[in-house]
Design a protein around this motif. Structure first.
Motif, PDB file in Angstrom:
ATOM      1  N   MET A 153      49.509  28.938  39.293  1.00 60.68           N
ATOM      2  CA  MET A 153      50.820  29.495  39.033  1.00 60.68           C
ATOM      3  C   MET A 153      50.680  31.005  38.825  1.00 60.68           C
ATOM      4  N   ASN A 154      51.526  31.756  39.466  1.00 57.45           N
ATOM      5  CA  ASN A 154      51.520  33.213  39.380  1.00 57.45           C
ATOM      6  C   ASN A 154      52.513  33.660  38.310  1.00 57.45           C
ATOM      7  N   VAL A 155      51.987  34.215  37.220  1.00 54.68           N
ATOM      8  CA  VAL A 155      52.823  34.633  36.094  1.00 54.68           C
ATOM      9  C   VAL A 155      52.841  36.159  36.035  1.00 54.68           C
ATOM     10  N   THR A 156      54.028  36.717  35.897  1.00 50.76           N
ATOM     11  CA  THR A 156      54.166  38.165  35.749  1.00 50.76           C
ATOM     12  C   THR A 156      54.326  38.484  34.274  1.00 50.76           C
ATOM     13  N   ARG A 157      53.564  39.479  33.815  1.00 48.96           N
ATOM     14  CA  ARG A 157      53.617  39.875  32.407  1.00 48.96           C
ATOM     15  C   ARG A 157      54.040  41.339  32.312  1.00 48.96           C
ATOM     16  N   HIS A 158      55.004  41.617  31.463  1.00 48.33           N
ATOM     17  CA  HIS A 158      55.380  42.999  31.184  1.00 48.33           C
ATOM     18  C   HIS A 158      54.267  43.608  30.327  1.00 48.33           C
ATOM     19  N   PHE A 159      53.560  44.581  30.877  1.00 50.26           N
ATOM     20  CA  PHE A 159      52.520  45.238  30.101  1.00 50.26           C
ATOM     21  C   PHE A 159      53.121  46.377  29.287  1.00 50.26           C
ATOM     22  N   SER A 160      54.017  47.129  29.917  1.00 45.89           N
ATOM     23  CA  SER A 160      54.675  48.242  29.239  1.00 45.89           C
ATOM     24  C   SER A 160      56.093  48.371  29.784  1.00 45.89           C
ATOM     25  N   ASP A 161      57.034  48.615  28.913  1.00 45.44           N
ATOM     26  CA  ASP A 161      58.447  48.741  29.304  1.00 45.44           C
ATOM     27  C   ASP A 161      59.056  49.893  28.512  1.00 45.44           C
ATOM     28  N   THR A 162      59.335  50.986  29.195  1.00 51.09           N
ATOM     29  CA  THR A 162      59.880  52.184  28.551  1.00 51.09           C
ATOM     30  C   THR A 162      61.319  52.372  28.972  1.00 51.09           C
ATOM     31  N   ARG A 163      62.198  52.583  27.996  1.00 52.65           N
ATOM     32  CA  ARG A 163      63.611  52.841  28.275  1.00 52.65           C
ATOM     33  C   ARG A 163      64.050  54.083  27.520  1.00 52.65           C
TER      34      ARG A 163
ATOM     35  N   GLY B  28      67.472  57.261  27.757  1.00 54.21           N
ATOM     36  CA  GLY B  28      68.786  57.507  28.329  1.00 54.21           C
ATOM     37  C   GLY B  28      68.705  57.928  29.789  1.00 54.21           C
ATOM     38  N   GLU B  29      67.537  58.356  30.199  1.00 54.19           N
ATOM     39  CA  GLU B  29      67.289  58.831  31.559  1.00 54.19           C
ATOM     40  C   GLU B  29      66.978  57.702  32.540  1.00 54.19           C
ATOM     41  N   GLY B  30      66.412  56.584  32.025  1.00 50.79           N
ATOM     42  CA  GLY B  30      66.061  55.483  32.910  1.00 50.79           C
ATOM     43  C   GLY B  30      65.062  54.539  32.281  1.00 50.79           C
ATOM     44  N   ARG B  31      64.344  53.821  33.139  1.00 48.10           N
ATOM     45  CA  ARG B  31      63.430  52.789  32.691  1.00 48.10           C
ATOM     46  C   ARG B  31      62.193  52.773  33.587  1.00 48.10           C
ATOM     47  N   VAL B  32      61.028  52.571  32.979  1.00 51.27           N
ATOM     48  CA  VAL B  32      59.764  52.423  33.715  1.00 51.27           C
ATOM     49  C   VAL B  32      59.057  51.192  33.171  1.00 51.27           C
ATOM     50  N   ARG B  33      58.641  50.311  34.084  1.00 52.17           N
ATOM     51  CA  ARG B  33      57.900  49.109  33.682  1.00 52.17           C
ATOM     52  C   ARG B  33      56.587  49.028  34.456  1.00 52.17           C
ATOM     53  N   PHE B  34      55.553  48.600  33.763  1.00 53.89           N
ATOM     54  CA  PHE B  34      54.274  48.270  34.368  1.00 53.89           C
ATOM     55  C   PHE B  34      54.118  46.764  34.206  1.00 53.89           C
ATOM     56  N   LEU B  35      54.091  46.043  35.315  1.00 54.40           N
ATOM     57  CA  LEU B  35      54.041  44.586  35.305  1.00 54.40           C
ATOM     58  C   LEU B  35      52.715  44.111  35.880  1.00 54.40           C
ATOM     59  N   LEU B  36      52.092  43.131  35.233  1.00 56.76           N
ATOM     60  CA  LEU B  36      50.818  42.578  35.690  1.00 56.76           C
ATOM     61  C   LEU B  36      51.059  41.219  36.323  1.00 56.76           C
ATOM     62  N   SER B  37      50.518  41.027  37.540  1.00 59.03           N
ATOM     63  CA  SER B  37      50.692  39.769  38.232  1.00 59.03           C
ATOM     64  C   SER B  37      49.621  39.615  39.307  1.00 59.03           C
ATOM     65  N   ALA B  38      48.921  38.509  39.292  1.00 58.27           N
ATOM     66  CA  ALA B  38      47.939  38.161  40.329  1.00 58.27           C
ATOM     67  C   ALA B  38      46.950  39.291  40.603  1.00 58.27           C
ATOM     68  N   GLY B  39      46.428  39.897  39.558  1.00 55.82           N
ATOM     69  CA  GLY B  39      45.419  40.928  39.722  1.00 55.82           C
ATOM     70  C   GLY B  39      45.940  42.257  40.240  1.00 55.82           C
ATOM     71  N   ARG B  40      47.233  42.437  40.276  1.00 57.18           N
ATOM     72  CA  ARG B  40      47.865  43.675  40.740  1.00 57.18           C
ATOM     73  C   ARG B  40      48.774  44.212  39.639  1.00 57.18           C
TER      74      ARG B  40
END
Length: 84
Positions: free
Chosen positions: A1-11, A13-25
């Motif tokens: 099963m391929n699970v995606t994990r939020h490693f970092s989530d920044t929000r 007023g300007e926007g949002r940046v996420r670093f997501l870990l999934s299947a070695g990428r």
């Protein structure tokens, strides 16, 4: 099963940046409003968190404040959770 994990989530007023870990990428997902008031979105895939963080500087439309905050949050998360 391929699970995606939020490693970092920044929000801000300007926007949002996420670093997501999934299947070695690492998926870099960013969105926000540009200086011209238009919305923008970005998504890319990288081999490591370091590669994704380096690439973050090249994301079109990403403002300086969101960039700095996202890197600070990523660094803090890497200290707590260890690098992937």
């Amino acid at each position: 099963m391929n699970v995606t994990r939020h490693f970092s989530d920044t929000r801000t007023g300007e926007g949002r940046v996420r670093f997501l870990l999934s299947a070695g990428r690492v998926r870099l997902v960013a969105e926000g409003l540009g200086a011209d008031g238009r919305s923008w979105q970005w998504e890319s895939s990288h081999a490591t968190l370091e590669d994704a963080a380096t690439f973050l500087a090249a994301v079109p439309g990403l403002g300086q404040a969101l960039y700095v905050q996202a890197l600070d949050d990523l660094k803090r998360q890497m200290q707590f959770g260890g690098a992937a």
